[in-house]
Design a protein around this motif. Structure first.
Motif, PDB file in Angstrom:
ATOM      1  N   ASP A 261      39.022  42.712  40.699  1.00 16.73           N
ATOM      2  CA  ASP A 261      37.597  41.965  40.729  1.00 16.73           C
ATOM      3  C   ASP A 261      36.984  41.875  41.952  1.00 16.73           C
ATOM      4  O   ASP A 261      35.486  42.270  41.931  1.00 16.73           O
ATOM      5  CB  ASP A 261      38.028  40.415  40.563  1.00 16.73           C
ATOM      6  CG  ASP A 261      38.573  40.146  38.923  1.00 16.73           C
ATOM      7  OD1 ASP A 261      38.158  40.821  38.168  1.00 16.73           O
ATOM      8  OD2 ASP A 261      39.579  39.459  38.882  1.00 16.73           O
ATOM      9  N   PHE A 262      37.748  42.015  43.179  1.00 19.07           N
ATOM     10  CA  PHE A 262      36.730  42.254  44.516  1.00 19.07           C
ATOM     11  C   PHE A 262      36.302  43.644  44.303  1.00 19.07           C
ATOM     12  O   PHE A 262      35.393  43.815  44.979  1.00 19.07           O
ATOM     13  CB  PHE A 262      37.507  41.615  45.612  1.00 19.07           C
ATOM     14  CG  PHE A 262      36.897  42.320  47.012  1.00 19.07           C
ATOM     15  CD1 PHE A 262      36.051  41.556  47.325  1.00 19.07           C
ATOM     16  CD2 PHE A 262      37.498  43.177  47.653  1.00 19.07           C
ATOM     17  CE1 PHE A 262      35.106  41.645  48.564  1.00 19.07           C
ATOM     18  CE2 PHE A 262      36.898  43.716  48.827  1.00 19.07           C
ATOM     19  CZ  PHE A 262      35.692  42.862  49.247  1.00 19.07           C
ATOM     20  N   GLY A 263      37.282  44.529  43.948  1.00 15.51           N
ATOM     21  CA  GLY A 263      36.542  45.680  43.722  1.00 15.51           C
ATOM     22  C   GLY A 263      35.238  46.008  43.073  1.00 15.51           C
ATOM     23  O   GLY A 263      34.422  46.722  43.240  1.00 15.51           O
ATOM     24  N   THR A 264      35.117  45.193  41.947  1.00 11.44           N
ATOM     25  CA  THR A 264      33.902  45.202  41.164  1.00 11.44           C
ATOM     26  C   THR A 264      32.791  44.637  42.146  1.00 11.44           C
ATOM     27  O   THR A 264      31.753  45.025  41.842  1.00 11.44           O
ATOM     28  CB  THR A 264      34.157  44.272  39.846  1.00 11.44           C
ATOM     29  OG1 THR A 264      35.395  44.645  39.003  1.00 11.44           O
ATOM     30  CG2 THR A 264      32.848  44.122  39.062  1.00 11.44           C
ATOM     31  N   VAL A 265      33.196  43.596  42.801  1.00  8.75           N
ATOM     32  CA  VAL A 265      32.145  42.843  43.610  1.00  8.75           C
ATOM     33  C   VAL A 265      31.506  43.977  44.522  1.00  8.75           C
ATOM     34  O   VAL A 265      30.545  44.216  45.011  1.00  8.75           O
ATOM     35  CB  VAL A 265      32.605  41.745  44.308  1.00  8.75           C
ATOM     36  CG1 VAL A 265      31.691  41.055  45.536  1.00  8.75           C
ATOM     37  CG2 VAL A 265      32.940  40.527  43.477  1.00  8.75           C
ATOM     38  N   ALA A 266      32.626  44.835  45.298  1.00  9.20           N
ATOM     39  CA  ALA A 266      32.264  45.772  46.304  1.00  9.20           C
ATOM     40  C   ALA A 266      31.338  47.133  45.598  1.00  9.20           C
ATOM     41  O   ALA A 266      30.563  47.315  46.170  1.00  9.20           O
ATOM     42  CB  ALA A 266      33.187  46.516  46.744  1.00  9.20           C
ATOM     43  N   THR A 267      31.330  47.228  44.250  1.00 11.41           N
ATOM     44  CA  THR A 267      30.836  48.195  43.882  1.00 11.41           C
ATOM     45  C   THR A 267      29.500  47.735  43.531  1.00 11.41           C
ATOM     46  O   THR A 267      28.465  48.423  43.637  1.00 11.41           O
ATOM     47  CB  THR A 267      31.515  48.516  42.257  1.00 11.41           C
ATOM     48  OG1 THR A 267      33.004  49.101  42.669  1.00 11.41           O
ATOM     49  CG2 THR A 267      30.837  49.662  41.711  1.00 11.41           C
TER      50      THR A 267
END
Length: 426
Positions: A261-267
């Motif tokens: 989910d943090f990867g989604t935020v970073a994207t």
């Protein structure tokens, strides 16, 4: 400019491939998280201590030659690191030495490449060129991070360094064929009030930069808009912008989400940054006032992000937050690279590199301490309020100073004006 942008896209992708695996490599070699942090500090130290001197070098030598040589040397360092990794010859001392050399070369390479890109377009197109560079950086970051995993999985850690070395050589190979725009000589003034001709402006660049690093620092400190820009950017960098730290803790902590989910935020942050850079490219005359307004807006959005009740709400806030902060950063970069006279721009960028390295090193520890005391939500809220409050206070101070400078001379002039003579009474 198209060739330069394409080469920089390749270079940015290679750089982010290397950065993605670099900390992991240091951790594998040293087995210490503290040594990993130390390697980052060692690489940043030359920018902090020698940034102004690096800018003076850029002003002293032909820009194309400086950029080509620095890119080629960075490529050699990357290839050397790859060879040491492949043959198992990398140890802690060599790692620190390579980090220091990379940081030292970057003090020259950064301003040289930034100003070379501006030389390729007319003055009216410089803001768009800088915005295009921001887009290239964002896209290269996404591509590099995505390619790093596959390259390491298939070919090992050394592959990321080989790819980065090739990307540096690609840029160095393109530079000799670039044709800077011919600009007429202008009667710009130096900080001492002399024209370039009087200050050596009509002589070769190495003689024109005879004032050395001190002249660039003096110009920077005497230029209120550059000092204000540094204040806005510094407070924003220390109390905000470190979202890889604050948002990561928020997502995996209070919001009870996972690393994916943090990867989604970073994207979303990366995409928003790209959109913001595109929008900033349409600005014809960016100003420090615009930088301040966008930075304050981003800080207030950061406060709201800290209060997000769910991941969905956070994603809805992160997108505009990234857009306004990208516009602020791009506008600030445009002001920084176009405000000084041409013969001082390398040194002014060197001053900026030293300052930005300082607040870049100070920000994460301070935010980490703030999160220990107030938690991730409290750190985001307090940091955003600190940024918005500092910008607001600066705006009020500037407004009062401007009003005083306008009203007081007018009042003194009115008091000094003689009273009209009265006609005699019959």
């Amino acid at each position: 400019m198209r060739w330069w942008s394409a080469a920089n896209l390749v270079s940015n992708a290679g750089t982010w491939m290397q950065l993605t695996v670099q900390n992991l490599l240091v951790l594998q070699v040293t087995g210490s998280a503290a040594m990993t942090g130390l390697s980052v500090a060692v690489q940043a130290a030359p920018g902090l201590l020698l940034g102004v001197a690096g800018g003076a070098v850029v002003d002293s030598w032909p820009r194309k030659v400086t950029a080509a040589v620095s890119q080629a040397v960075l490529g050699v360092v990357a290839f050397a690191t790859a060879a040491l990794v492949a043959f198992g010859m990398l140890n802690t001392g060599v790692l620190m030495a390579l980090a220091a050399v990379t940081g030292l070369i970057a003090t020259v390479d950064g301003p040289a490449c930034a100003l070379l890109g501006n030389d390729l377009v007319e003055d009216r197109d410089v803001p768009s060129a800088i915005a295009l560079g921001s887009v290239v950086h964002s896209v290269g970051r996404l591509a590099g991070a995505a390619l790093a995993g596959g390259a390491v999985a298939w070919f090992g850690t050394a592959a990321a360094y080989v790819a980065n070395g090739l990307s540096f050589l690609a840029v160095a190979a393109v530079i000799p064929f670039l044709k800077p725009v011919r600009r007429p000589q202008r009667a710009a003034r130096s900080p001492e009030g002399r024209t370039p001709a009087a200050a050596g402006g009509s002589r070769p660049a190495r003689k024109r930069a005879r004032g050395g690093a001190r002249e660039g620092l003096a110009f920077f400190l005497r230029r209120p808009r550059l000092v204000a820009l540094a204040g806005i950017t510094g407070v924003s960098a220390v109390f905000g912008r470190n979202y890889s730290l604050t948002l990561a803790v928020l997502v995996t902590g209070p919001l009870a989400a996972g690393a994916g989910d943090f990867g989604t935020v970073a994207t979303v942050l990366a995409v928003g940054g790209t959109v913001g850079a595109v929008l900033a490219g349409r600005l014809s005359r960016p100003s420090v006032r615009l930088v301040a307004a966008m930075a304050a807006t981003g800080a207030l959005l950061q406060v709201a992000a800290g209060l997000s009740p769910s991941l969905t709400v956070l994603l809805l806030l992160v997108a505009p937050m990234a857009v306004v902060e990208s516009v602020s950063d791009t506008a600030g970069t445009t002001v920084l690279q176009t405000d000084p006279p041409a013969h001082l721009r390398g040194r002014v960028l060197g001053v900026w590199r030293s300052a930005s390295t300082g607040w870049g090193l100070a920000g994460p520890p301070l935010l980490g301490l703030l999160m220990e005391v107030a938690g991730p939500r409290g750190a985001l809220v307090a940091g955003g309020l600190a940024v918005a409050g500092a910008i607001g206070a600066g705006a009020l101070w500037h407004g009062r100073r401007t009003l005083s400078a306008t009203v007081v001379p007018a009042r003194r002039a009115a008091e000094a004006e003689p009273l009209p003579e009265l006609a005699p009474v019959a």
